[in-house]
Design a protein around this motif. Structure first.
Motif, PDB file in Angstrom:
ATOM      1  N   ARG A  74      37.823  29.632  45.734  1.00  0.00           N
ATOM      2  CA  ARG A  74      37.227  29.073  46.948  1.00  0.00           C
ATOM      3  C   ARG A  74      35.914  29.747  47.315  1.00  0.00           C
ATOM      4  NH1 ARG A  74      38.291  29.690  52.747  1.00  0.00           N
ATOM      5  NH2 ARG A  74      39.601  31.460  52.228  1.00  0.00           N
ATOM      6  N   SER A  75      35.895  31.089  47.326  1.00  0.00           N
ATOM      7  CA  SER A  75      34.671  31.788  47.723  1.00  0.00           C
ATOM      8  C   SER A  75      33.569  31.607  46.690  1.00  0.00           C
ATOM      9  CB  SER A  75      34.961  33.276  47.952  1.00  0.00           C
ATOM     10  OG  SER A  75      35.459  33.882  46.777  1.00  0.00           O
ATOM     11  N   MET A  76      33.932  31.539  45.405  1.00  0.00           N
ATOM     12  CA  MET A  76      32.922  31.344  44.368  1.00  0.00           C
ATOM     13  C   MET A  76      32.277  29.970  44.501  1.00  0.00           C
ATOM     14  SD  MET A  76      31.349  32.746  41.823  1.00  0.00           S
ATOM     15  CE  MET A  76      32.389  34.126  41.314  1.00  0.00           C
ATOM     16  N   ILE A  77      33.081  28.955  44.726  1.00  0.00           N
ATOM     17  CA  ILE A  77      32.555  27.598  44.892  1.00  0.00           C
ATOM     18  C   ILE A  77      31.678  27.523  46.135  1.00  0.00           C
ATOM     19  CG2 ILE A  77      33.202  25.205  45.361  1.00  0.00           C
ATOM     20  CD1 ILE A  77      35.760  25.732  43.702  1.00  0.00           C
ATOM     21  N   ARG A  78      32.162  28.075  47.227  1.00  0.00           N
ATOM     22  CA  ARG A  78      31.416  28.015  48.485  1.00  0.00           C
ATOM     23  C   ARG A  78      30.089  28.753  48.394  1.00  0.00           C
ATOM     24  NH1 ARG A  78      34.034  31.524  52.958  1.00  0.00           N
ATOM     25  NH2 ARG A  78      33.037  33.079  51.627  1.00  0.00           N
TER      26      ARG A  78
ATOM     27  N   ALA B 274      31.926  36.993  44.280  1.00  0.00           N
ATOM     28  CA  ALA B 274      31.370  35.691  44.648  1.00  0.00           C
ATOM     29  C   ALA B 274      30.017  35.816  45.317  1.00  0.00           C
ATOM     30  CB  ALA B 274      32.339  34.950  45.571  1.00  0.00           C
ATOM     31  N   SER B 275      29.717  36.968  45.882  1.00  0.00           N
ATOM     32  CA  SER B 275      28.431  37.182  46.555  1.00  0.00           C
ATOM     33  C   SER B 275      27.337  37.628  45.602  1.00  0.00           C
ATOM     34  CB  SER B 275      28.594  38.233  47.659  1.00  0.00           C
ATOM     35  OG  SER B 275      28.988  39.475  47.102  1.00  0.00           O
ATOM     36  N   HIS B 276      27.686  37.917  44.350  1.00  0.00           N
ATOM     37  CA  HIS B 276      26.691  38.450  43.414  1.00  0.00           C
ATOM     38  C   HIS B 276      25.919  37.286  42.797  1.00  0.00           C
ATOM     39  CE1 HIS B 276      24.574  41.253  41.085  1.00  0.00           C
ATOM     40  NE2 HIS B 276      25.526  42.171  40.970  1.00  0.00           N
TER      41      HIS B 276
END
Length: 549
Positions: free
Chosen positions: A254-258, A229-231
């Motif tokens: 959740r982390s990808m959307i955020r 998700a941070s990439h």
């Protein structure tokens, strides 16, 4: 001249993750990164692993600030726990790193910090510290190296980096700035060692973009891409490839959307609102017009892709015609989970594209040849390799010595080591204890290695519970109840447990124990341990429940 500068390593030396170092000048302490490690299969029930910063507890009043090199969890993930314990401190970081950190602290409403945004090229003086920040390219935007100018010489911490000369955001590692620092003189270089064993040059992230374009062009059904998700750079390339093929993109997890929302708000992702679709709108689109970007690249059990792979995702059902792209590396320890997900996706009829069959991932860390370039540009007097397993540190040390650094000025350190910088040279200082702190649910540090050993035994050998009632004279009252879990198959349970209870009653009757519950407890453990060893060759945990009446 002032006392020697002390550099203490609390994490990140000997493992990938939990990066944390402390630099002390004139009695004041600045921290560089406060990261965590995600648990592996050997950490039964553990949620997160933090550095052990107990050495700082008696020095809480001397803590000055925190400097963050970039926004990956292994560099910022432990900061909320640290701030909860030590209180609000100034936190210096780049715009994206602070954006991700602010979102993280929403899950920790009791934690406060003083955020200070810094930029590459900026020099910030906060007595006694004098920081200078350098742009570094990595697998997340807005990475920084930090140079700490001291009376004894400059310390340069690279953070994580690579030398991608055609980065997605047009922001390569600033080699001229590093060269300028080298011309001024770098007394101590602390540099990323992760890929010290890898020869050649790391390919550009744009290579992945070319592969994604080919995959999207060939796909006839839905395309599902999973990555970290941070990439943000890779997510941008997915968005670009999808737009070229007329596909609308749905973010899941959740982390990808955020992270995608944060990156777009701060200007690190570029896309049109019309190109994005919500999860509940997917059913109204033909498969050849859909692209999904989701979490689960490491086979995490409850991540979006893992649920899709086993048919348990509530909205997405993977099937024939779908293409799944696993655009990430395999983190050591996650191999089994990742390959299990790939196999399950194949079973569902999907085409799976992964690093083993296509150029769908490039590393975010400098190779050995890239490290040599940086060493030659910076020309440090001393080197301590950081961020890597011990073998990476040793190989990086060889690179430093081959590059002309004196052998006694190349120190291979471990967590808990301390280095002293004085008059431009380094030597080892007094070491300290630097272990690991486990986060399990709401508990922080209340689970140690002894508990993990018990959990390991439970997972391997099961548990046996013996319940009995004894009177004031130590005599057994009523029946002895022996139960088990994880030792034998349920259908074999009843007869063997009755036999265990009979053996236990006979042993307690034959041997005097003078009514002492501690003696009874010990006899129960010894007897049942011997029973299970003789009957099935196993060594479960024995748990006596003794009630005195």
């Amino acid at each position: 001249m002032s006392d020697a500068v002390e550099i203490s390593f609390l994490g990140g030396l000997g493992e990938i993750g939990a990066n944390m170092a402390a630099i002390e000048i004139d009695g004041r302490i600045a921290l560089i990164d406060v990261g965590l490690i995600f648990p592996d299969a050997d950490h039964y029930g553990i949620d997160l692993i933090l550095p052990d910063w107990s050495v700082l507890r008696d020095r809480a009043d001397d803590l000055d600030c925190v400097v963050l090199t970039h926004g990956h969890e292994d560099h910022i993930g432990a900061l909320p726990f640290f701030l909860r314990e030590f209180g609000a401190l100034p936190v210096y970081a780049s715009k994206l790193t602070l954006g991700l950190l602010r979102a993280k602290l929403e899950e920790h409403p009791d934690v406060e910090a003083e955020f200070v945004e810094v930029e590459a090229g900026e020099r910030l003086r906060a007595d006694p510290f004098d920081f200078e920040f350098v742009a570094m390219n990595h697998s997340i935007p807005d990475g920084l190296a930090v140079a700490v100018h001291t009376a004894h010489g400059t310390i340069l911490h690279t953070g994580d980096f690579k030398l991608d000369q055609t980065p997605i955001d047009g922001r390569p590692t600033d080699l001229p700035h590093l060269a300028a620092l080298g011309d001024e003189g770098v007394a101590l270089l602390l540099a990323d060692s992760t890929n010290a064993e890898v020869s050649g040059l790391i390919p550009s992230e744009r290579v992945v973009g070319h592969t994604l374009r080919d995959v999207f062009a060939d796909a006839t059904g839905r395309v599902v891409v999973t990555t970290f998700a941070s990439h943000i750079h890779r997510v941008q390339q997915v968005l670009t490839a999808a737009a070229e093929q007329g596909r609308r993109v749905c973010f899941i997890g959740r982390s990808m959307i955020r992270n995608s929302q944060i990156a777009r708000e701060l200007g690190y992702l570029d896309y049109d609102d019309a190109d994005i679709v919500e999860l509940d709108q997917l059913d109204g689109l033909p498969p050849e017009r859909v692209a999904i970007v989701c979490t689960g690249s490491q086979g995490e059990p409850f991540a979006a892709l893992s649920l899709m792979a086993v048919g348990q995702h509530r909205q997405i059902e993977i099937g024939p015609g779908d293409t799944v792209v696993m655009a990430s590396s395999v983190i050591p320890g996650n191999e089994h989970a990742i390959y299990r997900a790939i196999n399950n996706l194949f079973r569902r009829g999907a085409k799976v594209v992964h690093k083993g069959v296509a150029d769908i991932h490039v590393s975010g860390h400098a190779s050995a040849d890239e490290l040599r370039i940086v060493h030659n540009i910076v020309r440090p007097t001393a080197v301590v390799p950081v961020h890597g397993e011990y073998r990476h540190l040793v190989v990086h040390a060889e690179i430093a010595r081959d590059g002309g650094v004196e052998a006694d000025q190349v120190l291979v350190c471990s967590d808990g080591d301390r280095v002293l910088l004085a008059d431009g040279t380094v030597e080892r200082g007094k070491s300290f204890t630097a272990g690991r702190v486990f986060v399990d649910g709401l508990g922080v540090g209340d689970v140690g290695n002894a508990v993990l050993r018990d959990r390991h035994r439970l997972s391997n050998d099961g548990i046996c519970v013996a319940s009995l009632v004894v009177d004031a004279h130590g005599q057994i009252v009523g029946d002895i109840d022996v139960t088990q879990s994880g030792i034998i198959y349920e259908k074999e349970n009843a007869e063997l447990l009755r036999k265990a209870a009979d053996v236990l009653r006979g042993e307690l009757t034959d041997r005097g124990h003078e009514g002492d519950p501690a003696v009874v407890r010990r006899l129960v453990v010894q007897t049942l341990a011997r029973f299970w060893r003789d009957e099935v060759g196993r060594r479960p945990i024995i748990h006596p429940l003794i009630v005195e009446v």
